[in-house]
Design a protein around this motif. Sequence first.
Motif, PDB file in Angstrom:
ATOM      1  N   ASN A 196       0.988  -1.214   0.160  1.00 32.42           N
ATOM      2  CA  ASN A 196      -0.046   0.117  -0.074  1.00 32.42           C
ATOM      3  C   ASN A 196       0.807   1.296   0.019  1.00 32.42           C
ATOM      4  O   ASN A 196       1.973   1.358   0.252  1.00 32.42           O
ATOM      5  CB  ASN A 196      -1.035  -0.099   1.243  1.00 32.42           C
ATOM      6  CG  ASN A 196      -0.227  -0.154   2.353  1.00 32.42           C
ATOM      7  OD1 ASN A 196       0.686   0.629   2.754  1.00 32.42           O
ATOM      8  ND2 ASN A 196      -0.693  -0.778   3.290  1.00 32.42           N
ATOM      9  N   ASN A 197       0.246   2.449  -0.261  1.00 32.11           N
ATOM     10  CA  ASN A 197       0.892   3.335  -0.383  1.00 32.11           C
ATOM     11  C   ASN A 197       1.588   4.195   0.918  1.00 32.11           C
ATOM     12  O   ASN A 197       2.871   4.655   0.848  1.00 32.11           O
ATOM     13  CB  ASN A 197       0.066   4.598  -0.965  1.00 32.11           C
ATOM     14  CG  ASN A 197      -0.542   4.407  -2.297  1.00 32.11           C
ATOM     15  OD1 ASN A 197       0.114   3.821  -2.897  1.00 32.11           O
ATOM     16  ND2 ASN A 197      -1.653   4.792  -2.453  1.00 32.11           N
ATOM     17  N   VAL A 198       0.906   3.862   1.897  1.00 24.80           N
ATOM     18  CA  VAL A 198       1.499   4.158   3.393  1.00 24.80           C
ATOM     19  C   VAL A 198       2.825   3.514   3.513  1.00 24.80           C
ATOM     20  O   VAL A 198       4.134   4.064   3.811  1.00 24.80           O
ATOM     21  CB  VAL A 198       0.533   3.749   4.430  1.00 24.80           C
ATOM     22  CG1 VAL A 198       1.369   4.127   5.894  1.00 24.80           C
ATOM     23  CG2 VAL A 198      -0.697   4.988   4.393  1.00 24.80           C
ATOM     24  N   PHE A 199       2.925   2.356   3.349  1.00 24.11           N
ATOM     25  CA  PHE A 199       4.137   1.454   3.538  1.00 24.11           C
ATOM     26  C   PHE A 199       5.215   1.822   2.492  1.00 24.11           C
ATOM     27  O   PHE A 199       6.323   2.008   2.916  1.00 24.11           O
ATOM     28  CB  PHE A 199       3.560  -0.072   3.200  1.00 24.11           C
ATOM     29  CG  PHE A 199       5.198  -1.046   3.342  1.00 24.11           C
ATOM     30  CD1 PHE A 199       5.536  -1.260   4.358  1.00 24.11           C
ATOM     31  CD2 PHE A 199       5.557  -1.389   2.229  1.00 24.11           C
ATOM     32  CE1 PHE A 199       6.546  -2.054   4.914  1.00 24.11           C
ATOM     33  CE2 PHE A 199       6.948  -2.426   2.333  1.00 24.11           C
ATOM     34  CZ  PHE A 199       7.210  -2.653   3.531  1.00 24.11           C
ATOM     35  N   LEU A 200       4.809   2.003   1.347  1.00 20.70           N
ATOM     36  CA  LEU A 200       5.849   2.518   0.324  1.00 20.70           C
ATOM     37  C   LEU A 200       6.193   3.852   0.702  1.00 20.70           C
ATOM     38  O   LEU A 200       7.459   4.292   0.435  1.00 20.70           O
ATOM     39  CB  LEU A 200       5.278   2.551  -1.092  1.00 20.70           C
ATOM     40  CG  LEU A 200       4.916   0.853  -1.765  1.00 20.70           C
ATOM     41  CD1 LEU A 200       4.260   0.991  -3.013  1.00 20.70           C
ATOM     42  CD2 LEU A 200       6.244   0.271  -1.728  1.00 20.70           C
ATOM     43  N   GLY A 201       5.544   4.593   1.280  1.00 20.22           N
ATOM     44  CA  GLY A 201       5.841   6.175   1.462  1.00 20.22           C
ATOM     45  C   GLY A 201       6.802   6.233   2.655  1.00 20.22           C
ATOM     46  O   GLY A 201       7.736   6.903   2.516  1.00 20.22           O
ATOM     47  N   ASP A 202       6.507   5.114   3.468  1.00 22.25           N
ATOM     48  CA  ASP A 202       7.660   5.026   4.443  1.00 22.25           C
ATOM     49  C   ASP A 202       8.962   4.480   3.900  1.00 22.25           C
ATOM     50  O   ASP A 202      10.058   4.993   4.446  1.00 22.25           O
ATOM     51  CB  ASP A 202       7.228   4.108   5.542  1.00 22.25           C
ATOM     52  CG  ASP A 202       6.191   4.551   6.537  1.00 22.25           C
ATOM     53  OD1 ASP A 202       5.892   5.772   6.482  1.00 22.25           O
ATOM     54  OD2 ASP A 202       5.346   3.616   7.043  1.00 22.25           O
TER      55      ASP A 202
END
Length: 432
Positions: free
Chosen positions: A2-8
Amino acid sequence: MNNVFLGDKMYALAQELWPICRSISGDGVRHSIKLIEKYLPDLKMVEVKSGTQVFDWVIPQEWNINDAFVANSSGERIIDFKKNNLHVVGYSIPVDMTVDLDELQNHLYSLPNQPDAIPYITSYYTPRWGFCLADNERKKLLPDSYRVMIDSKLSNGSLTYGELVIPGETEDEILISTYICHPSMANNELSGPCVITYLAQWISAEPRRYTYRILFLPETIGAITYISKHIEKLKKNVKAGFIVTCIGDEKEYSYLASRYGDTLADQVAKNVLSEIDPLFKSYTYLDRGSDERQFCSPGVDLPVVSIMRSKYGTYPEYHTSLDDLNFISSKGLGDSLYALKQIMFTLESNCYPKVTVCCEPQLGKRGLYPTLSTKESALSVRTMMNLLAYADGKNSLLDLSDMLGVPFVELHDICKKLEDSGLIMAFYNKPE
């Protein structure tokens, strides 16, 4: 993922790249590309020698720096490169001397309107030396003897860039470029390479229709160099291109058009961004300032646009120490990655639908017409019928999305149903 994980993940990569002092040439660029290579093993590092003629330009000498400071007569470092690499004017020549305050002031740069910010200043093509500091710190300087020391080296070496080509089913190419030549600034410098690194991973994960050419370039001179080496292939194969920069904050998206604003890249960028962010900002080529200048210049004329959040030059933190890791966020990076994925998905899925029957088709016998009529079902059928009405092979699905005011993803799903039912044929190239 997901975008949150990849954002991190992207934010962590920005933290890794943050301390490196980059410029348009030198070990900082090499170090950065080698770090990114850990994430993209097929990334190639290319060197082009100093003195090489590239169109109207010549690749300059390579610049490397080990240390720099200004110290007062007590030996205290009042300006220290090792605390912030923006403290030194980029490409400063080596110097080690003692000067008084009046002479020192001739080599200092600050921003009275932003008294707590260290400005980013360069002098690539004219030999000079200098230091940058916050204006509030500059005002504290007292008459004294100051030692100025810049342990740098200008020498014949090379310009370095990174290139990754991901083969597709066709030779038609999508060009994605970002730059990797600024010192420690988060949005202006690091957001582009970080987002593009993870976009490249996503592109590589499954077969693609297009070939993708992904570039990590020193701004301006790197783009000019790359184009000079590949111009014929680029002009032949590139169908759409995107400069990605300043994409790590959480403000509105920005799009800067190609020279005439009429390319496939312009169309897909506006289509996707208007759906993701109806308040996105649209700029013309007259507002240019990054490598779109090179890729769209007369004689090159590639279909290239720029995709950003806060456009370079429009936010006060730009080109200062205030553009730090607090200015970008995991969310901003993750959302921007999603936007770029949607752009690539739209390009990959775009087609020219052509109806296979004469007159209006009967949807009911194919299970495409609802057995219960509601306002929602009527709207869905209306969209399907509108798509069929213009599915004459002359309009792409992207054209129809713009024409009908329906999100591309929604039309794509409808198109797939119609194709599965045999009512349309979808062509990747415009049928004769």
